[in-house]
Enzyme design. Structure first.
Site, short mmCIF file in Angstrom:
data_model
loop_
_atom_site.label_atom_id
_atom_site.label_comp_id
_atom_site.label_asym_id
_atom_site.label_seq_id
_atom_site.Cartn_x
_atom_site.Cartn_y
_atom_site.Cartn_z
N LYS A 53 0.81 -1.19 0.00
CA LYS A 53 0.00 0.00 0.00
C LYS A 53 0.86 1.26 0.00
O LYS A 53 0.38 2.35 -0.26
CB LYS A 53 -0.87 0.03 1.28
CG LYS A 53 -1.78 -1.15 1.44
CD LYS A 53 -2.41 -1.05 2.85
CE LYS A 53 -2.55 -2.45 3.39
NZ LYS A 53 -2.93 -2.48 4.80
N GLY A 54 2.14 1.10 0.32
CA GLY A 54 3.01 2.24 0.56
C GLY A 54 3.10 3.26 -0.56
O GLY A 54 3.27 4.45 -0.32
N GLU A 106 7.36 2.59 -6.37
CA GLU A 106 7.58 2.12 -5.00
C GLU A 106 7.66 3.28 -4.03
O GLU A 106 7.98 4.41 -4.43
CB GLU A 106 8.92 1.35 -4.94
CG GLU A 106 8.80 -0.16 -4.94
CD GLU A 106 8.31 -0.74 -3.61
OE1 GLU A 106 7.63 -0.03 -2.84
OE2 GLU A 106 8.64 -1.90 -3.33
N ASP A 107 7.40 3.01 -2.77
CA ASP A 107 7.58 4.05 -1.76
C ASP A 107 9.05 4.21 -1.40
O ASP A 107 9.58 5.31 -1.36
CB ASP A 107 6.73 3.76 -0.50
CG ASP A 107 6.92 2.35 0.06
OD1 ASP A 107 7.66 1.53 -0.53
OD2 ASP A 107 6.31 2.06 1.11
N ASP A 134 14.93 -0.15 0.06
CA ASP A 134 15.76 -0.28 1.26
C ASP A 134 16.85 -1.31 0.93
O ASP A 134 17.86 -0.96 0.33
CB ASP A 134 14.81 -0.72 2.39
CG ASP A 134 15.47 -0.78 3.75
OD1 ASP A 134 16.52 -0.17 3.94
OD2 ASP A 134 14.91 -1.45 4.64
N LYS A 180 17.27 4.29 0.37
CA LYS A 180 18.14 4.22 1.56
C LYS A 180 19.38 3.42 1.17
O LYS A 180 19.46 2.22 1.42
CB LYS A 180 17.39 3.43 2.63
CG LYS A 180 17.15 4.16 3.93
CD LYS A 180 16.68 3.16 4.96
CE LYS A 180 15.32 3.46 5.49
NZ LYS A 180 14.84 2.44 6.45
N PHE A 236 14.46 4.70 10.28
CA PHE A 236 13.13 4.23 9.90
C PHE A 236 12.21 5.41 9.62
O PHE A 236 11.96 6.24 10.48
CB PHE A 236 12.55 3.30 10.97
CG PHE A 236 11.41 2.51 10.42
CD1 PHE A 236 11.64 1.43 9.58
CD2 PHE A 236 10.10 2.86 10.70
CE1 PHE A 236 10.60 0.70 9.02
CE2 PHE A 236 9.04 2.14 10.15
CZ PHE A 236 9.29 1.06 9.32
N ASP A 266 4.57 3.22 6.40
CA ASP A 266 3.93 2.91 7.68
C ASP A 266 4.88 2.27 8.67
O ASP A 266 5.94 1.77 8.32
CB ASP A 266 2.78 1.91 7.45
CG ASP A 266 3.30 0.50 7.16
OD1 ASP A 266 4.10 0.36 6.20
OD2 ASP A 266 2.96 -0.43 7.90
N ARG A 269 0.70 6.39 7.68
CA ARG A 269 0.71 6.54 6.22
C ARG A 269 0.14 7.87 5.78
O ARG A 269 0.51 8.39 4.73
CB ARG A 269 -0.13 5.43 5.56
CG ARG A 269 0.44 4.04 5.69
CD ARG A 269 -0.27 3.11 4.70
NE ARG A 269 -0.14 1.71 5.03
CZ ARG A 269 0.87 0.92 4.64
NH1 ARG A 269 1.84 1.42 3.91
NH2 ARG A 269 0.89 -0.35 4.97
P1 IMP Z 1 13.35 -3.80 0.77
O1 IMP Z 1 12.90 -5.13 0.22
O2 IMP Z 1 14.29 -4.00 1.95
O3 IMP Z 1 13.95 -2.87 -0.26
O4 IMP Z 1 12.09 -3.13 1.45
C1 IMP Z 1 11.12 -2.52 0.73
C2 IMP Z 1 9.86 -2.35 1.56
O5 IMP Z 1 10.12 -2.33 2.97
C3 IMP Z 1 9.23 -1.02 1.24
O6 IMP Z 1 8.35 -1.10 0.14
C4 IMP Z 1 8.56 -0.65 2.55
O7 IMP Z 1 7.26 -1.20 2.60
C5 IMP Z 1 9.41 -1.30 3.62
N1 IMP Z 1 10.37 -0.34 4.21
C6 IMP Z 1 11.71 -0.30 4.06
N2 IMP Z 1 12.26 0.71 4.75
C7 IMP Z 1 11.24 1.36 5.34
C8 IMP Z 1 11.17 2.54 6.20
O8 IMP Z 1 12.13 3.22 6.54
N3 IMP Z 1 9.91 2.87 6.59
C9 IMP Z 1 8.78 2.19 6.24
N4 IMP Z 1 8.81 1.10 5.45
C10 IMP Z 1 10.03 0.69 5.01
MG MG Z 2 5.42 -1.43 4.33
#
Ligand code: IMP
Ligand code: MG
Length: 178
Positions: free
Chosen positions: A42-43, A98-99, A102, A130, A151, A158, A164
């Site tokens: 949903k992000g 994407e939001d 990470d 990030k 974070f 969220d 959100r």
């Molecule tokens: P990744 O697979 O580690 O790149 O994570 C991606 C997903 O993790 C994002 O689409 C977010 O939903 C969640 N996420 C990663 N970092 C954060 C943060 O700092 N705040 C909130 N959600 C995060």
């Molecule tokens: Mg999330």
């Protein structure tokens, strides 16, 4: 809600400015193409809904919902599709929205999954990145803001489904997420 926040990372105004810039770039880059914008639920919903209104070429909208196994603040790379696209993307130009990127694990899975459906192209657009926590090298074509290894919540992001609806992006106080 406000009392749970440490500080502001990206203001509402900075977001609006950046969204307009990215929307203009996408409109130029995809002129004459058939673009499918794929929002990751949903992000990415808040970012996507503002972004598409800054895009001046016709676009199709579709959504995917994925859940990555892991703790609420760290993803594991094992991804499950909760909602798939409604329509085929074969031969189309796809932009994943994407939001935040990470570790990059969620995106790696999504890219491989969508590329297997034979689209004409797949690119990535993210509001936040990030880089300190990146585990996988992924090329991001449109990136809003690079943020530090903290974070973040707000504007779609969220913590336990909360925050959100904040208009900007904020660092959550450590005592809230432990
Ligand atoms: P990744 O697979 O580690 O790149 O994570 C991606 C997903 O993790 C994002 O689409 C977010 O939903 C969640 N996420 C990663 N970092 C954060 C943060 O700092 N705040 C909130 N959600 C995060
Ligand atoms: Mg999330």
């Amino acid at each position: 809600m406000i009392n749970d926040l440490e500080r502001c990372l990206v203001s509402k105004e900075e977001i609006a400015q950046k969204v307009a810039e990215i929307g203009a770039a996408i409109s130029r880059d995809y002129e004459g193409k058939s673009l499918v914008v794929v929002g990751i639920l949903k992000g990415a919903v808040l970012f996507l809904s503002d972004l598409v209104r800054e895009i001046t070429i016709p676009v199709e909208l579709d959504f995917m919902a994925v859940s990555s196994y892991g703790s609420s603040t760290e993803s594991s790379g094992v991804v499950r599709i909760l909602k798939d696209l409604d329509r085929s993307i074969e031969g189309k130009d796809v932009l994943i929205v994407e939001d935040i990127v990470d570790s990059g694990l969620t995106l790696k899975y999504l890219l491989e999954n969508l590329e297997a459906r034979k689209p004409s192209s797949v690119r990535v657009c993210t509001l936040l990145e990030k880089p300190a926590r990146r585990k996988i090298e992924i090329s991001i074509h449109y990136n809003g803001f690079v943020i530090p290894d903290e974070f973040a919540v707000g504007y779609g992001l969220d913590y336990n489904e909360k925050y959100r609806n904040l208009p900007g992006v904020y660092v959550l106080k450590k005592e809230i997420y432990g």
